[in-house]
Design an enzyme around this catalytic site. Structure first.
Site, short mmCIF file in Angstrom:
data_model
loop_
_atom_site.label_atom_id
_atom_site.label_comp_id
_atom_site.label_asym_id
_atom_site.label_seq_id
_atom_site.Cartn_x
_atom_site.Cartn_y
_atom_site.Cartn_z
N GLY A 24 -2.24 -9.94 3.66
CA GLY A 24 -2.08 -10.61 2.38
C GLY A 24 -0.63 -10.93 2.04
O GLY A 24 0.16 -11.33 2.91
N VAL A 25 -0.29 -10.74 0.79
CA VAL A 25 1.05 -11.08 0.33
C VAL A 25 2.09 -10.14 0.97
O VAL A 25 3.21 -10.55 1.26
CB VAL A 25 1.10 -11.07 -1.23
CG1 VAL A 25 1.02 -9.70 -1.81
CG2 VAL A 25 2.33 -11.80 -1.74
N ASP A 26 1.69 -8.92 1.23
CA ASP A 26 2.56 -7.93 1.90
C ASP A 26 2.98 -8.46 3.28
O ASP A 26 4.17 -8.47 3.63
CB ASP A 26 1.76 -6.62 2.03
CG ASP A 26 2.63 -5.41 2.33
OD1 ASP A 26 3.86 -5.57 2.36
OD2 ASP A 26 2.07 -4.31 2.52
N GLY B 128 -6.63 -9.04 -4.03
CA GLY B 128 -7.05 -9.46 -2.69
C GLY B 128 -7.81 -8.33 -2.02
O GLY B 128 -8.93 -7.98 -2.41
N ASN C 215 0.86 -1.20 0.00
CA ASN C 215 0.00 0.00 0.00
C ASN C 215 0.89 1.24 0.00
O ASN C 215 2.11 1.13 0.13
CB ASN C 215 -0.97 0.00 1.19
CG ASN C 215 -0.23 -0.07 2.51
OD1 ASN C 215 0.62 0.78 2.79
ND2 ASN C 215 -0.49 -1.10 3.31
N SER D 222 -3.41 -6.41 -6.55
CA SER D 222 -4.74 -5.78 -6.37
C SER D 222 -5.91 -6.74 -6.26
O SER D 222 -7.05 -6.29 -6.09
CB SER D 222 -5.05 -4.77 -7.51
OG SER D 222 -4.39 -3.56 -7.30
N1 AR6 Z 1 2.04 -15.69 -2.30
C1 AR6 Z 1 1.43 -15.37 -3.47
N2 AR6 Z 1 0.23 -14.73 -3.52
C2 AR6 Z 1 -0.37 -14.41 -2.36
C3 AR6 Z 1 0.21 -14.70 -1.10
C4 AR6 Z 1 1.46 -15.37 -1.10
N3 AR6 Z 1 2.09 -15.67 0.03
N4 AR6 Z 1 -0.63 -14.24 -0.13
C5 AR6 Z 1 -1.70 -13.70 -0.76
N5 AR6 Z 1 -1.54 -13.79 -2.10
P1 AR6 Z 1 -3.37 -8.83 -1.41
P2 AR6 Z 1 -3.84 -6.33 -2.87
C6 AR6 Z 1 -2.42 -13.32 -3.18
O1 AR6 Z 1 -4.56 -8.61 -0.57
O2 AR6 Z 1 -5.16 -6.80 -3.30
C7 AR6 Z 1 -2.17 -5.57 1.93
O3 AR6 Z 1 -2.65 -5.43 3.23
C8 AR6 Z 1 -3.88 -13.11 -2.85
O4 AR6 Z 1 -4.60 -14.33 -2.91
O5 AR6 Z 1 -2.13 -9.33 -0.74
O6 AR6 Z 1 -2.94 -5.67 -3.87
C9 AR6 Z 1 -1.31 -4.39 1.50
O7 AR6 Z 1 -0.59 -3.84 2.58
C10 AR6 Z 1 -4.30 -12.16 -3.95
O8 AR6 Z 1 -4.64 -12.88 -5.14
O9 AR6 Z 1 -2.93 -7.47 -2.20
C11 AR6 Z 1 -2.30 -3.44 0.95
O10 AR6 Z 1 -2.90 -2.65 1.94
C12 AR6 Z 1 -3.03 -11.38 -4.24
O11 AR6 Z 1 -1.97 -12.05 -3.56
C13 AR6 Z 1 -3.34 -4.32 0.33
O12 AR6 Z 1 -3.27 -5.55 1.04
C14 AR6 Z 1 -3.07 -9.93 -3.79
O13 AR6 Z 1 -3.80 -9.82 -2.57
C15 AR6 Z 1 -3.03 -4.61 -1.13
O14 AR6 Z 1 -4.09 -5.33 -1.68
#
Ligand code: AR6
Length: 291
Positions: free
Chosen positions: A37-39, A124, A29, A122
């Protein structure tokens, strides 16, 4: 000639933090201070060194990217990019998402990265519809790889089977298009129509940003977008043209409804296309070079 375009793109199901690549991309973010999430997974796996370096970066705008070391991760670098929050699809989300991939790939190349892994940015917490995001991600990466050999392998790391199948389908579809249009392992000229559409999307988004920043409204904004997009065959040229337009608005002190004089637009387009052609010829990046 190196490997074919389709050999340079892989789709796997798994955890991005376990990837043995030069760089992994984080869907962060604007604060870059971590999240879920992935972050969250990347910050946990990288260990305590990462947040310290992230704090010193001073945040990151949507669609842009910044780089840090990978600390305890197998990857040497983490590229942090900020995807758009989904707001219904009419707020430049497509162009901003494409820009995340392009900015990350450019930054990777500047750091000598040869292998890079992306999550589905984006899709998630930020709510971007997965099928649409997969199509944009794959098209943007193919487009970039077709112009530059610097990166040898891009891996889309999908969390869950649905994402895996959607990314795989998007890759197979484009790979088929490349094979049909270019024969064995050649360039992917069939992407040109998509590239034009992506350039137009990018110009439209940047024109809207200028309107918002200066509180103005371009008279016949869609025609302006069309003229820039039709003169610019790539993003480099579109970037130069819209920054020049931005400077003109700033310097002219324009307010309210703004009509760009035809001679100003012609000068902007002429310089943008010449400068982009020069950069493409010399293989230089987008900034700071004069013809
Ligand atoms: N490896 C690969 N993909 C993953 C993993 C992993 N370990 N964990 C989750 N995903 P998101 P966004 C997928 O929410 O939508 C955070 O809080 C997940 O299934 O991580 O860009 C940041 O700090 C999804 O398909 O990222 C921001 O505030 C994808 O990664 C916000 O979320 C992205 O999901 C960013 O939201």
């Amino acid at each position: 000639m190196g490997r074919s375009l389709t050999d340079r793109v892989a789709v796997v199901e798994g955890d991005i933090t376990a990837q043995h690549v030069d760089a992994i991309v984080n869907a962060a973010n604007e604060s870059l201070l971590g999240g879920g999430g992935v972050d969250g997974a990347i910050h946990r796996a990288a260990g305590p060194g990462l947040p310290g370096e992230c704090r010193r970066l001073g945040g990151c705008k949507t669609g842009e990217a910044k780089i840090t070391a990978g600390y305890n991760l197998p990857a040497r670098f983490v590229i942090h990019t900020v995807g758009p929050r989904w707001r219904g699809g009419d707020h430049g989300e497509d162009a901003l998402l494409a820009s995340c991939y392009t900015s990350s790939l450019r930054l990777a190349e500047e750091h000598g990265v040869r292998t890079i892994a992306f999550p589905a940015i984006s899709t998630g917490a930020f709510g971007f519809p997965l099928p649409r995001a997969a199509a944009i991600a794959v098209r943007t990466v193919f487009d970039h790889l077709s112009r530059s050999d610097a990166i040898s392998q891009v891996t889309f790391v999908c969390h869950g089977e649905r994402a895996f199948l959607l990314f795989k389908d998007a890759v197979d579809e484009l790979a088929g298009e490349c094979t049909r249009t270019a024969g064995r392992g050649g360039n992917c000229t069939g992407l040109q129509g998509d590239v034009q559409e992506a350039v137009r999307e990018q110009v439209r988004a940047q024109v809207q940003v200028i309107e918002i920043v200066y509180g103005i409204r371009f008279v016949e904004g869609e025609r302006l977008t069309g003229e820039i997009a039709s003169k610019c065959s790539d993003r480099e040229c579109a970037d130069i043209a819209t920054s020049a337009l931005n400077s003109w608005v700033a310097l002219s002190g324009a307010s309210g409804d703004v009509e760009v004089p035809p001679e100003v637009l012609a000068r902007i387009l002429d310089r943008a296309s010449k400068r982009a052609a020069h950069q493409n010829d010399t293989g230089q990046g987008g900034e700071g070079t004069c013809p």
